[in-house]
Design an enzyme around this catalytic site. Structure first.
Site, PDB file in Angstrom:
ATOM      1  N   LYS A  98      33.962  17.526  78.891  1.00  0.00           N
ATOM      2  CA  LYS A  98      33.349  18.787  79.344  1.00  0.00           C
ATOM      3  C   LYS A  98      32.996  18.647  80.815  1.00  0.00           C
ATOM      4  O   LYS A  98      32.461  17.616  81.245  1.00  0.00           O
ATOM      5  CB  LYS A  98      32.095  19.037  78.513  1.00  0.00           C
ATOM      6  CG  LYS A  98      31.367  20.326  78.820  1.00  0.00           C
ATOM      7  CD  LYS A  98      30.211  20.493  77.836  1.00  0.00           C
ATOM      8  CE  LYS A  98      29.514  21.835  78.034  1.00  0.00           C
ATOM      9  NZ  LYS A  98      28.499  22.075  77.006  1.00  0.00           N
ATOM     10  N   SER A 139      28.538  26.488  74.605  1.00  0.00           N
ATOM     11  CA  SER A 139      29.114  26.426  75.924  1.00  0.00           C
ATOM     12  C   SER A 139      30.340  25.512  76.010  1.00  0.00           C
ATOM     13  O   SER A 139      31.054  25.547  77.017  1.00  0.00           O
ATOM     14  CB  SER A 139      28.074  25.978  76.951  1.00  0.00           C
ATOM     15  OG  SER A 139      27.551  24.734  76.594  1.00  0.00           O
ATOM     16  N   SER A 181      25.834  24.126  71.546  1.00  0.00           N
ATOM     17  CA  SER A 181      27.043  24.155  72.366  1.00  0.00           C
ATOM     18  C   SER A 181      28.204  23.306  71.904  1.00  0.00           C
ATOM     19  O   SER A 181      29.304  23.456  72.426  1.00  0.00           O
ATOM     20  CB  SER A 181      26.691  23.764  73.811  1.00  0.00           C
ATOM     21  OG  SER A 181      25.892  24.779  74.366  1.00  0.00           O
TER      22      SER A 181
END
Lengths: 475, 101
Positions: free
Chosen positions: A78, A153, A177
């Site tokens: 990420k 996210s 997330s």
């Protein structure tokens, strides 16, 4: 089967048996990821040179029989996680040109054993979002339906894994997330107990809730990643000094006789999509067939979790994001006035949702409001935590849907922040209390959209939920 | 009570964020709605409840006071937006009046 479709377990076995090399495996993943990126947009940057040199190093380790489980396995990271000397943007323009000057501890562990980073996954900027529409590099599209969100996210991480662009991804979960995008995309994702994994090198959002964890194709893969990355780190004083179990050896243990709580507050008929409800009920039946005992329970303060979350997180967030000021690194606005340097760098470098949370947090912490908002939220947090601690005296784990609905349409919720916040209703409470939680696919809707089921465990008891998830997945 | 544009301006200054007039109005609306939702917490009696700052219960975590590897200077200088030699260039800090509300 193409090499990029393998799991960690199968890829590792294939590498050790010399059926293919890490270079070939990496090349396959990169080719797939690059071909799909225009459509899915799961990656902000590709790290081809780094990937190929890591793959070569891994092939040497494999040849010498010194390969670890993650050696030679291509993965995504990420972009809100620092990867040394590689572009790390946090999905925000303020770090558009930032090459991380240091490495996250967890990433270092994997890279040191020959793990292969193929690129940085798209995400909501600095973790701010539940749909991956708050990225300044474009939204991530759900591989199951390209007009729908991948969740957030960590949308890029979940989509990339579901789309076989990388074998797994390291992502981050502050309030859902990892779990929510995993459920939207049809893969598995674990939020570990707070303090289980090191947050050093993770671009911080809310320091008392942030966790870093894996998104992978199977629960076994999640377990394999966890036993490699978990553990105390002297660079992160909030990590707990407890040994890391060999999760992959424990997940095969029978779940017969385990007591699974079904918290009634998560099953309010009005708020949940009918198909999600049905699939969760079917999932609970499956647990019964596996020999689990289903126990109705109550977590009375569940309905306050979103309010608690959306005061604490913006507050801590506003403090953490103060470091992004255009002064020492990142993109700096062109001005000679110091105040404008800060204000313009931040205003153009952050998307709207980030600015909104900074403002909410600044307000909640300001003189005159601190007690009414922040302190109050932290007090209710104690009660939410106590609900979980009490219930875990009676049961071994909890089962709930991961999200009240499957992936929604791109653009559908973006103009109403409060509605977007409410989509976290099932994933926030565990985050607020610091409990581990695993999302596992539980089926697909008639329209083909993935749905996830969530197992929540007692603090530091990843073993129970990984066992449940593994048996659930394989039956 | 909805948040006013004046309050938004004040917070924006504290947070070092510049907003257009349109943004000020939009944020005032959406943030008011969010803060309004937070009123639900007033239902809970927390008079005798201790706040939780972090869930691990850890206190006073120490390590030995020995130097460890730090990011190298080249990487840090490379990341600087404005450089003179090995030094970071910034606007002057002590200029008049820019922090008055």
């Amino acid at each position: 089967m193409s090499l990029n479709e393998l799991t960690i377990k199968k890829a590792h076995d294939g590498l050790r048996a010399k059926k293919f090399s890490a270079e070939e495996l990496t090349a396959d993943c990169l080719a797939r990821a690059k071909e799909r990126n225009k459509k899915i947009n799961a990656f902000i940057s590709f790290t081809e040179d780094e990937a190929m040199s890591s793959a070569k190093m891994a092939d040497v380790l494999i040849k010498k029989n010194k390969a670890g489980i993650l050696s030679g396995i291509p993965f995504g990271v990420k972009d809100a996680i620092c990867t040394e000397s590689l572009r790390s943007t946090g999905a925000a323009k303020i770090l558009d040109n930032y090459s991380a000057a240091y490495e996250a501890t967890i990433i270092k562990k994997i890279r040191d054993m020959g793990g292969v980073i193929i690129g940085k996954n798209n995400c909501d900027a600095f973790g701010h979002g539940a749909s991956n529409e708050n990225s300044m590099y474009g939204p991530v599209r759900n591989p199951a339906d390209e007009n729908r969100v991948a969740g957030g996210s960590s949308g890029g991480s979940a989509a990339a894994v579901a789309d076989n662009e990388c074998i797994y991804s390291i992502a981050e979960d502050t309030g859902g997330s990892i779990r929510q995008p995993a459920s939207f995309c049809g893969v598995s994702g674990l939020r570990p107990s707070y303090g289980r994994n090191s947050r050093f090198g993770i671009m911080p959002m809310a320091s008392s809730l942030d966790t870093v964890g894996p998104i992978a194709k199977t629960v076994e893969d999640v377990a394999l990643i966890m036993e490699t990355i978990a553990g105390r780190d002297f660079k992160d004083a909030t990590t707990v000094n407890e040994p890391v179990p060999k999760y992959s050896e424990i997940i095969g243990q029978s779940v017969k006789g385990m007591k699974i709580g079904v918290p009634k507050e998560y099953f309010d008929a009005d708020g949940i999509d009918g198909e999600v409800s049905a699939m969760t009920e079917a999932g609970i039946d499956k647990l019964k067939r596996l020999g689990c005992k289903i126990v109705p329970v109550s977590l009375p303060h569940t309905k306050y979790a979103i309010a608690v979350y959306y005061i604490i997180v913006p507050s801590e967030d506003s403090s953490n994001l103060a470091r992004l000021d255009g002064v020492r690194y990142g993109v700096r606005a062109k001005t000679d006035n110091l105040f404008d340097l800060y204000a313009e760098s931040r205003s153009t470098g952050f998307p709207e949702e980030v600015k909104r949370r900074i403002l909410i947090g600044t307000y909640a912490l300001s003189a005159g409001y601190y007690d009414a908002y922040y302190r109050k939220a932290q007090s209710v947090r104690t009660l939410i935590k106590k609900d979980f601690d009490d219930v875990f005296k009676k049961v071994d784990a909890l089962v709930t849907p991961t999200s009240p609905y499957p992936a929604f349409g791109i653009g559908e919720k973006i103009n109403d922040p409060l509605t977007m916040y409410l989509s976290d209703v099932m994933v926030s409470p565990a985050a607020v209390a610091g409990m581990p939680a695993l999302s596992v696919p539980s089926g697909k809707t008639k329209a083909g959209l993935p749905v996830g089921i969530q197992f929540i465990g007692a603090r530091m008891d990843e073993e129970s939920i990984l066992r449940l998830g593994h048996h659930f997945e394989n039956n | 009570m909805p948040i006013t544009i004046a309050e938004i301006r004040k917070i924006a200054t504290l947070a070092r964020v510049k907003l257009t007039l349109d943004e000020e109005r939009r944020y005032a609306e959406t943030i008011s709605a969010v803060l309004d939702y937070m009123k639900i917490l007033n239902e809970v009696d927390t008079a005798k409840v201790e706040p939780t700052a972090q869930v691990t219960g850890l206190e006073n975590v120490y390590r030995d006071d020995v130097p460890v590897k730090a990011p190298n200077k080249e990487a840090l200088v490379f990341a600087m937006p404005a450089v003179m030699g090995n030094e970071l260039k910034v606007p002057g800090v002590f200029a008049a009046d820019e922090y008055s509300l």
